[in-house]
Scaffold this motif. Structure first.
Motif, PDB file in Angstrom:
ATOM      1  N   ALA A  92     -78.623  17.547 -54.374  1.00 39.35           N
ATOM      2  CA  ALA A  92     -79.897  17.215 -53.726  1.00 39.35           C
ATOM      3  C   ALA A  92     -80.140  15.713 -53.725  1.00 39.35           C
ATOM      4  O   ALA A  92     -79.750  15.001 -54.661  1.00 39.35           O
ATOM      5  CB  ALA A  92     -81.043  17.919 -54.448  1.00 39.35           C
ATOM      6  N   ASN A  93     -80.823  15.244 -52.692  1.00 37.25           N
ATOM      7  CA  ASN A  93     -81.254  13.843 -52.666  1.00 37.25           C
ATOM      8  C   ASN A  93     -82.631  13.737 -53.330  1.00 37.25           C
ATOM      9  O   ASN A  93     -83.233  14.751 -53.711  1.00 37.25           O
ATOM     10  CB  ASN A  93     -81.233  13.285 -51.243  1.00 37.25           C
ATOM     11  CG  ASN A  93     -82.214  13.985 -50.313  1.00 37.25           C
ATOM     12  OD1 ASN A  93     -83.277  14.451 -50.722  1.00 37.25           O
ATOM     13  ND2 ASN A  93     -81.867  14.063 -49.037  1.00 37.25           N
ATOM     14  N   MET A 111     -85.760  19.141 -65.421  1.00 37.84           N
ATOM     15  CA  MET A 111     -84.980  19.304 -64.202  1.00 37.84           C
ATOM     16  C   MET A 111     -83.578  18.776 -64.470  1.00 37.84           C
ATOM     17  O   MET A 111     -83.424  17.660 -64.969  1.00 37.84           O
ATOM     18  CB  MET A 111     -85.639  18.548 -63.048  1.00 37.84           C
ATOM     19  CG  MET A 111     -84.892  18.643 -61.738  1.00 37.84           C
ATOM     20  SD  MET A 111     -85.723  17.743 -60.392  1.00 37.84           S
ATOM     21  CE  MET A 111     -86.815  19.020 -59.792  1.00 37.84           C
ATOM     22  N   LEU A 112     -82.567  19.580 -64.138  1.00 39.91           N
ATOM     23  CA  LEU A 112     -81.167  19.190 -64.308  1.00 39.91           C
ATOM     24  C   LEU A 112     -80.489  19.203 -62.952  1.00 39.91           C
ATOM     25  O   LEU A 112     -80.493  20.226 -62.255  1.00 39.91           O
ATOM     26  CB  LEU A 112     -80.443  20.157 -65.244  1.00 39.91           C
ATOM     27  CG  LEU A 112     -80.950  20.189 -66.680  1.00 39.91           C
ATOM     28  CD1 LEU A 112     -81.901  21.340 -66.891  1.00 39.91           C
ATOM     29  CD2 LEU A 112     -79.796  20.295 -67.641  1.00 39.91           C
ATOM     30  N   ALA A 113     -79.902  18.055 -62.594  1.00 36.76           N
ATOM     31  CA  ALA A 113     -79.286  17.936 -61.276  1.00 36.76           C
ATOM     32  C   ALA A 113     -78.146  16.920 -61.320  1.00 36.76           C
ATOM     33  O   ALA A 113     -77.596  16.651 -62.393  1.00 36.76           O
ATOM     34  CB  ALA A 113     -80.341  17.581 -60.236  1.00 36.76           C
ATOM     35  N   ILE A 118     -80.193  12.207 -58.314  1.00 33.61           N
ATOM     36  CA  ILE A 118     -81.017  12.146 -59.520  1.00 33.61           C
ATOM     37  C   ILE A 118     -81.296  10.707 -59.940  1.00 33.61           C
ATOM     38  O   ILE A 118     -82.384  10.390 -60.413  1.00 33.61           O
ATOM     39  CB  ILE A 118     -80.432  12.994 -60.661  1.00 33.61           C
ATOM     40  CG1 ILE A 118     -81.527  13.309 -61.687  1.00 33.61           C
ATOM     41  CG2 ILE A 118     -79.223  12.336 -61.279  1.00 33.61           C
ATOM     42  CD1 ILE A 118     -81.201  14.450 -62.593  1.00 33.61           C
ATOM     43  N   ALA A 119     -80.333   9.803 -59.749  1.00 35.56           N
ATOM     44  CA  ALA A 119     -80.555   8.387 -60.084  1.00 35.56           C
ATOM     45  C   ALA A 119     -81.627   7.796 -59.177  1.00 35.56           C
ATOM     46  O   ALA A 119     -82.516   7.068 -59.638  1.00 35.56           O
ATOM     47  CB  ALA A 119     -79.260   7.597 -59.952  1.00 35.56           C
ATOM     48  N   ASP A 120     -81.554   8.106 -57.904  1.00 32.49           N
ATOM     49  CA  ASP A 120     -82.561   7.613 -56.958  1.00 32.49           C
ATOM     50  C   ASP A 120     -83.938   8.187 -57.294  1.00 32.49           C
ATOM     51  O   ASP A 120     -84.944   7.485 -57.260  1.00 32.49           O
ATOM     52  CB  ASP A 120     -82.182   7.989 -55.525  1.00 32.49           C
ATOM     53  CG  ASP A 120     -80.914   7.305 -55.043  1.00 32.49           C
ATOM     54  OD1 ASP A 120     -80.532   6.264 -55.623  1.00 32.49           O
ATOM     55  OD2 ASP A 120     -80.306   7.825 -54.096  1.00 32.49           O
ATOM     56  N   PHE A 121     -83.971   9.457 -57.629  1.00 31.43           N
ATOM     57  CA  PHE A 121     -85.232  10.109 -57.971  1.00 31.43           C
ATOM     58  C   PHE A 121     -85.822   9.501 -59.237  1.00 31.43           C
ATOM     59  O   PHE A 121     -87.012   9.165 -59.285  1.00 31.43           O
ATOM     60  CB  PHE A 121     -84.996  11.613 -58.150  1.00 31.43           C
ATOM     61  CG  PHE A 121     -86.242  12.436 -58.328  1.00 31.43           C
ATOM     62  CD1 PHE A 121     -87.351  12.265 -57.522  1.00 31.43           C
ATOM     63  CD2 PHE A 121     -86.292  13.409 -59.304  1.00 31.43           C
ATOM     64  CE1 PHE A 121     -88.495  13.040 -57.684  1.00 31.43           C
ATOM     65  CE2 PHE A 121     -87.420  14.196 -59.483  1.00 31.43           C
ATOM     66  CZ  PHE A 121     -88.530  14.006 -58.669  1.00 31.43           C
ATOM     67  N   ALA A 122     -84.989   9.326 -60.259  1.00 30.47           N
ATOM     68  CA  ALA A 122     -85.456   8.734 -61.521  1.00 30.47           C
ATOM     69  C   ALA A 122     -86.042   7.345 -61.281  1.00 30.47           C
ATOM     70  O   ALA A 122     -87.098   7.004 -61.828  1.00 30.47           O
ATOM     71  CB  ALA A 122     -84.317   8.663 -62.532  1.00 30.47           C
ATOM     72  N   LYS A 157     -96.956  11.635 -57.138  1.00 25.62           N
ATOM     73  CA  LYS A 157     -96.643  10.531 -56.229  1.00 25.62           C
ATOM     74  C   LYS A 157     -95.621   9.620 -56.919  1.00 25.62           C
ATOM     75  O   LYS A 157     -95.795   9.246 -58.076  1.00 25.62           O
ATOM     76  CB  LYS A 157     -97.898   9.733 -55.913  1.00 25.62           C
ATOM     77  CG  LYS A 157     -98.976  10.570 -55.239  1.00 25.62           C
ATOM     78  CD  LYS A 157     -99.685   9.819 -54.176  1.00 25.62           C
ATOM     79  CE  LYS A 157    -100.789  10.587 -53.497  1.00 25.62           C
ATOM     80  NZ  LYS A 157    -100.641  11.989 -53.316  1.00 25.62           N
ATOM     81  N   PRO A 158     -94.553   9.251 -56.212  1.00 24.71           N
ATOM     82  CA  PRO A 158     -93.579   8.324 -56.789  1.00 24.71           C
ATOM     83  C   PRO A 158     -94.264   7.025 -57.216  1.00 24.71           C
ATOM     84  O   PRO A 158     -95.254   6.593 -56.639  1.00 24.71           O
ATOM     85  CB  PRO A 158     -92.601   8.090 -55.638  1.00 24.71           C
ATOM     86  CG  PRO A 158     -92.691   9.348 -54.822  1.00 24.71           C
ATOM     87  CD  PRO A 158     -94.151   9.738 -54.898  1.00 24.71           C
ATOM     88  N   GLY A 159     -93.714   6.423 -58.275  1.00 24.99           N
ATOM     89  CA  GLY A 159     -94.232   5.155 -58.781  1.00 24.99           C
ATOM     90  C   GLY A 159     -95.467   5.278 -59.652  1.00 24.99           C
ATOM     91  O   GLY A 159     -96.079   4.282 -60.007  1.00 24.99           O
TER      92      GLY A 159
END
Length: 173
Positions: A92-93, A111-113, A118-122, A157-159
């Motif tokens: 997943a992106n 959440m495990l992915a 996952i790096a972008d999401f983190a 919300k991101p951030g």
């Protein structure tokens, strides 16, 4: 460590190191190697030592993510959380990971992915990211613990997150 009222806590984990012993094996079916098994158990011990127990788990159904979760679960849990193995989490992106998380129900979610999503999401979640170079790469078994001041995952919300902790395994194993 329980999640305070009006907060949601995410434990975001990249699967531990997988085995490449069989180059013909399908990516989805690759298990953990010895180092990965050690790292996943080490992550479970880390979470247990801090009282970080997920109440709900959202996990890719790939062999290496399921095995990572099984090893963490063996070390950390006093009670069994709701487990969901979600096909959309495999490769997943960041947008797909966010959409899946927004449907979670419990205050503390693990959440495990997989990378690179996952790096972008983190990197998109906290107001301030950890300075560790391992965070930027989101190495295998890297785990971000981040809190959000929201009442529902649908509000995420991101951030907007506050980093509580960041784990990377030792290089042993």
């Amino acid at each position: 460590m329980t999640t305070p009222a009006g907060y949601r806590r995410l434990i975001l984990t990249r699967h531990a190191k997988s085995s490449w012993d069989d180059p013909t094996q399908d990516d989805f079916d690759r298990p953990l190697n010895q180092r990965g098994r050690f790292a996943a158990t080490e992550l479970g011990d880390f979470l247990a030592s801090r009282g970080l127990e997920p109440e709900e788990v959202l996990c890719s159904p790939a062999a290496r993510t399921k095995e990572t979760w099984a090893r963490v679960k063996g070390a950390v849990l006093e009670s069994l959380p709701a487990e969901h193995f979600i096909p959309e989490l495999y490769q997943a992106n960041a947008a797909q990971l966010l959409a899946t998380l927004r449907q979670a129900h419990m205050p503390t979610v693990m959440m495990l992915a997989h990378n690179p999503g996952i790096a972008d999401f983190a990197a998109s979640l906290p107001a301030r990211v950890p300075l560790s170079s391992d965070f930027r790469r989101y190495v295998t078994c890297a785990t971000l613990v981040v809190d959000f001041q929201i009442d529902s995952w649908a509000e995420l919300k991101p951030g907007s997150g506050s980093v509580i902790d960041f784990f990377t395994p030792s290089r042993r194993g």
